[in-house]
Design a protein around this motif. Structure first.
Motif, mmCIF file in Angstrom:
data_model
loop_
_atom_site.group_PDB
_atom_site.id
_atom_site.type_symbol
_atom_site.label_atom_id
_atom_site.label_comp_id
_atom_site.label_asym_id
_atom_site.label_seq_id
_atom_site.Cartn_x
_atom_site.Cartn_y
_atom_site.Cartn_z
ATOM 1 N N THR A 92 -3.741 0.356 6.591
ATOM 2 C CA THR A 92 -3.088 1.667 7.072
ATOM 3 C C THR A 92 -1.620 1.301 7.753
ATOM 4 O O THR A 92 -2.413 0.748 8.564
ATOM 5 C CB THR A 92 -3.300 2.654 7.031
ATOM 6 N N SER A 147 0.539 3.905 1.202
ATOM 7 C CA SER A 147 -0.103 5.586 2.653
ATOM 8 C C SER A 147 1.253 4.406 3.681
ATOM 9 O O SER A 147 1.149 5.842 4.281
ATOM 10 C CB SER A 147 -1.501 4.871 2.705
ATOM 11 N N SER A 148 1.808 3.458 3.307
ATOM 12 C CA SER A 148 2.554 2.817 3.989
ATOM 13 C C SER A 148 4.081 3.069 3.734
ATOM 14 O O SER A 148 4.914 2.587 4.256
ATOM 15 C CB SER A 148 2.071 1.078 4.316
ATOM 16 N N ARG A 149 3.781 3.733 2.606
ATOM 17 C CA ARG A 149 5.340 4.077 2.121
ATOM 18 C C ARG A 149 6.387 4.483 3.109
ATOM 19 O O ARG A 149 7.906 3.931 3.704
ATOM 20 C CB ARG A 149 5.640 4.861 0.757
ATOM 21 N N SER A 187 -2.226 6.354 13.976
ATOM 22 C CA SER A 187 -2.331 6.216 12.441
ATOM 23 C C SER A 187 -1.254 7.009 11.537
ATOM 24 O O SER A 187 -0.840 8.196 12.345
ATOM 25 C CB SER A 187 -3.450 6.524 11.694
ATOM 26 N N CYS A 188 -0.190 6.810 10.655
ATOM 27 C CA CYS A 188 0.823 6.947 9.999
ATOM 28 C C CYS A 188 0.254 7.063 8.291
ATOM 29 O O CYS A 188 1.219 6.387 7.905
ATOM 30 C CB CYS A 188 1.939 5.594 10.775
ATOM 31 N N ARG A 189 -0.880 7.742 8.368
ATOM 32 C CA ARG A 189 -1.362 7.117 7.031
ATOM 33 C C ARG A 189 -0.442 8.346 6.454
ATOM 34 O O ARG A 189 -0.614 9.478 6.672
ATOM 35 C CB ARG A 189 -2.416 7.050 7.039
ATOM 36 N N ASN A 190 0.231 7.539 5.427
ATOM 37 C CA ASN A 190 0.633 9.186 4.523
ATOM 38 C C ASN A 190 2.418 9.566 5.242
ATOM 39 O O ASN A 190 2.375 11.076 5.118
ATOM 40 C CB ASN A 190 0.178 9.728 3.447
ATOM 41 N N ASN A 242 1.019 -0.900 -0.065
ATOM 42 C CA ASN A 242 0.226 -0.362 0.040
ATOM 43 C C ASN A 242 0.691 1.362 0.251
ATOM 44 O O ASN A 242 2.058 1.487 0.759
ATOM 45 C CB ASN A 242 -1.112 -0.417 1.597
#
Length: 184
Positions: free
Chosen positions: A74, A41-43, A90-93, A39
């Motif tokens: 995410t 968003s997990s980069r 939450s660590c989205r993006n 995904n």
């Protein structure tokens, strides 16, 4: 006035007594880094794991770090503290630098303050608008810019005799006049 405080847990701040006086004990016990391998968003989480996770684990041997890959989810940081409290972020993006900042923040927290309505041991129906009294309330502001030790301030502070000097004077008076043993 909002009623949102009614749904929060209430309690007093409980910190480990004197944490840091003898030695500091990190309150963060376990960190679980959850991420997706594909995904987008997990980069940032994947970059953090590849480049900085080993250094973080070496610098913080008291914190257990787990990695949990999950499909199509995410990125999340889940933290558990010594007092049993749990937090998740939450660590989205997020970038790897932002994830490092979040982990540093979690490492320095005690885990008690998230979603806790603080209670006080005292209550008054008419609180003061001036704030509580402190020893610095009526202190001279000129003392803020003075370099210490200062002979002038030392002389000005000795306005009365010390308790030791008072006791010595009473003792000397009693020694001179043995019939008058009464303390004034």
């Amino acid at each position: 006035m909002s009623n949102s405080h009614l749904f929060l847990k209430s309690g007093f701040i409980r910190t480990p007594s004197q944490n840091g006086v003898g030695r500091y004990v990190c309150q963060l016990q376990r960190v679980v880094l959850k991420f997706c391998k594909n995904n987008g968003s997990s980069r940032g989480m994947r970059d953090f794991i590849e480049t900085e996770l080993v250094d973080f684990a070496k610098n913080n041997p008291g914190i257990v770090v787990y990695l949990k890959p999950r499909r199509h989810r995410t990125a999340v940081i889940s933290a558990e503290f010594l007092n049993g409290e749990k937090q998740w972020i939450s660590c989205r993006n997020l970038t790897k630098e932002e994830i490092t900042k979040w982990l540093t923040l979690l490492k320095t927290q005690s885990g008690n303050h998230q979603g806790l309505r603080l209670r006080k041991l005292i209550h008054t129906d008419h609180p003061s608008i001036q704030g509580p009294w402190t020893p610095y309330t009526f202190k001279d502001p000129a003392e803020n810019i003075v370099e210490y030790p200062n002979k002038e301030l030392s002389k000005a502070r000795i306005l009365h005799k010390t308790a030791t000097e008072e006791l010595l004077e009473i003792f000397n008076r009693q020694a001179e006049d043995p019939e008058n043993r009464r303390v004034e």
